[in-house]
Design an enzyme around this catalytic site. Structure first.
Site, PDB file in Angstrom:
ATOM      1  N   SER A 220       0.848  -1.196   0.000  1.00 51.05           N
ATOM      2  CA  SER A 220       0.000   0.000   0.000  1.00 51.05           C
ATOM      3  C   SER A 220       0.879   1.239   0.000  1.00 51.05           C
ATOM      4  O   SER A 220       2.108   1.139  -0.037  1.00 51.05           O
ATOM      5  CB  SER A 220      -0.905   0.008   1.228  1.00 51.05           C
ATOM      6  OG  SER A 220      -0.117   0.303   2.375  1.00 51.05           O
ATOM      7  N   LYS A 221       0.238   2.377   0.078  1.00 53.66           N
ATOM      8  CA  LYS A 221       0.961   3.653   0.073  1.00 53.66           C
ATOM      9  C   LYS A 221       2.024   3.719   1.171  1.00 53.66           C
ATOM     10  O   LYS A 221       3.042   4.370   1.013  1.00 53.66           O
ATOM     11  CB  LYS A 221      -0.018   4.818   0.255  1.00 53.66           C
ATOM     12  CG  LYS A 221      -0.832   5.118  -0.979  1.00 53.66           C
ATOM     13  CD  LYS A 221      -1.220   6.593  -1.003  1.00 53.66           C
ATOM     14  CE  LYS A 221      -1.890   6.988  -2.288  1.00 53.66           C
ATOM     15  NZ  LYS A 221      -3.269   6.489  -2.376  1.00 53.66           N
ATOM     16  N   ARG A 222       1.748   3.042   2.272  1.00 54.24           N
ATOM     17  CA  ARG A 222       2.701   3.059   3.387  1.00 54.24           C
ATOM     18  C   ARG A 222       4.071   2.544   2.956  1.00 54.24           C
ATOM     19  O   ARG A 222       5.072   2.884   3.556  1.00 54.24           O
ATOM     20  CB  ARG A 222       2.218   2.170   4.547  1.00 54.24           C
ATOM     21  CG  ARG A 222       1.088   2.728   5.364  1.00 54.24           C
ATOM     22  CD  ARG A 222       0.697   1.741   6.435  1.00 54.24           C
ATOM     23  NE  ARG A 222       0.279   0.449   5.886  1.00 54.24           N
ATOM     24  CZ  ARG A 222       0.950  -0.668   5.957  1.00 54.24           C
ATOM     25  NH1 ARG A 222       2.102  -0.708   6.587  1.00 54.24           N
ATOM     26  NH2 ARG A 222       0.491  -1.785   5.415  1.00 54.24           N
ATOM     27  N   GLY A 224       5.638   3.238   0.348  1.00 56.17           N
ATOM     28  CA  GLY A 224       6.344   4.150  -0.552  1.00 56.17           C
ATOM     29  C   GLY A 224       5.653   4.231  -1.884  1.00 56.17           C
ATOM     30  O   GLY A 224       4.429   4.095  -1.970  1.00 56.17           O
TER      31      GLY A 224
END
Ligand code: GLU
Length: 447
Positions: A220-222, A224
């Protein structure tokens, strides 16, 4: 429907850029279509009018093109199964909803149309990746309290839901196999109920494994960068990303992890895809990207690197393209990203880069006269300045001055490149040319 015709689709919702998960799904559809000599379709699922935008549709297409995943039919290309945007296919959804209503398989409630889920039906299908899947209809669509939940097919705003529109379109577009992320396994039984209720022939299914971050949590966005263009900015090549994504869930039968697109298209088999979650490992991406750069010609390397040199403010336009291509070839596969290669090779374009990292203070005054004598002689004997000539001459000159490669080549390397490691020193010297070599050595008091 002609079952021998392979038709697959990538069906993104244009509610964001093309992210890694989407690119992965598109890639497997593409590989399967190309391997089978089939058709790869791009269908835009833009029925969420609130969140869908034309800009995202454009970025998704740009991302696919950047990766080289060309589609055969789609909103921009046309084709005989269009239109290829769900927002332009509304009458189809209405027509089949009417049919379901007429047949008593659906009913209206609060302005919405719901598909009736009858209990006691065994829904079975074979997934090319996950194997045989069986679900009872009463378990396929449930409320929080586990009671059967009829499936909304048309919302009260008149728009179809995903689980319904996808069935109508996959049928009307003659999709032979649905290849998509594993997060849709859970939707498949609901879709099959609708396929069956309408008397549509079912497509085959292949759900792709989940992609995890290095912490084993769903990517996910977490973790990067998510959009494919961020990977471009980070210095990864389309071929590097293509190769790397193909390995997330698939191992070629010849066991070779670095391959060209053509090779992947030739040997790809959908039933070799594993259901085991695949980990997105940046180290591996770097490795694959570096190997892909090694396969590139000077011409292609130039196209990949020149934009980064320009971003670094280097005077790319002051050189002949062919010369810079030769410099990149001389780099001999150094650097795992285009950014790294652009940085590692900066000294070919600008001596200021060298000056900014090397001050020459390590050259001792005892050694300086000896080095000067050696370099002066080397420049006198420059001749045609080819690598072989310079190398052979250096060996002789170093020996004549009772010096050696370590003593005499190291300071020269620092003066020419500002780096401890570089391609062969005389290759660098040959590419820089006599005048520039003299200029750099002089700057450090070595001539
Ligand atoms: N629009 C859906 C998505 O982006 C498509 C899923 C499918 O391929 O059926 O997840």
């Amino acid at each position: 429907m002609d079952r021998n015709k392979v038709r697959v689709r990538f069906a993104p919702s244009p509610t964001g850029a093309l992210h890694i998960g989407g690119a992965h799904t598109a890639l497997f559809n593409y590989l399967y279509a190309r391997h089978m000599g089939g058709t790869f379709i791009l269908r835009i699922e833009d029925t969420d009018g609130q969140r869908s935008t034309k800009e995202y549709e454009q970025t998704i297409m740009d991302g696919l093109r950047w990766l080289g995943l060309d589609w055969d039919e789609g909103p921009d290309k046309g084709g005989s199964y269009g239109p290829y945007r769900q927002s332009e296919r509304m009458e189809n959804y209405r027509k089949y909803a009417e049919q379901l209503l007429d047949e008593g398989k659906a009913y209206e409630s609060d302005g919405a149309i719901l598909f009736r889920v009858e209990p006691g039906k065994l829904i079975q299908f074979h997934d090319e990746v996950y194997g045989d899947i069986k679900v009872m209809s009463e378990k396929a669509s449930v409320n929080m309290d586990n009671t059967i939940k009829d499936i909304v097919i048309m919302k009260k705003d008149g728009l179809p839901t995903y689980n319904y529109a996808v069935v109508i379109d996959d049928h009307l577009m003659d999709i032979s196999m649905v290849i998509r992320g594993e997060d849709h396994v859970i939707n498949t039984p609901k879709q099959l109920l609708i396929f069956d209720a309408l008397g549509f022939e079912r497509p085959s299914f292949a759900h792709l494994p989940m992609i995890l971050g290095q912490d084993k949590k769903k990517l996910s966005k977490r973790h990067g960068a998510t959009s494919v263009f961020e990977y471009c900015d980070m210095g990864y090549l389309p071929d590097g990303i293509f190769n790397f994504l193909a390995l997330l869930g698939w191992t070629p039968r010849d066991g070779k992890e670095v391959f060209t697109r053509q090779h992947a298209e030739e040997i790809f088999e959908i039933n070799q895809v594993t259901k085991k979650s695949a980990v997105f490992d940046f180290k591996k991406l770097d490795h694959i990207n570096q190997e892909q750069m090694k396969l590139m010609t000077g011409h292609d390397l130039y196209d990949a690197i020149a934009p980064f040199w320009k971003k670094m403010g280097l005077p790319v336009e002051s050189f002949e393209r062919e010369h810079l291509e030769n410099c990149l070839v001389a780099m001999g596969g150094r650097g795992s990203t285009t950014i790294q290669l652009a940085e590692y090779s900066d000294y070919f374009l600008d001596f200021n880069c060298v000056k900014s990292r090397y001050d020459g203070k390590d050259i001792t005054e005892e050694l300086r006269p000896k080095l000067k004598a050696i370099y002066n002689e080397l420049l006198e004997k420059w001749g045609q300045g080819t690598h072989d000539h310079l190398y052979n001459t250096a060996v002789e000159v170093f020996a004549a001055h009772e010096s050696n490669m370590k003593e005499a080549a190291t300071p020269m390397r620092w003066a020419l490149t500002g780096r401890k490691v570089s391609p062969g020193l005389f290759e660098v010297a040959a590419l820089l040319g006599k005048e520039e070599v003299a200029n750099r050595l002089k700057f450090y008091g070595l001539l």
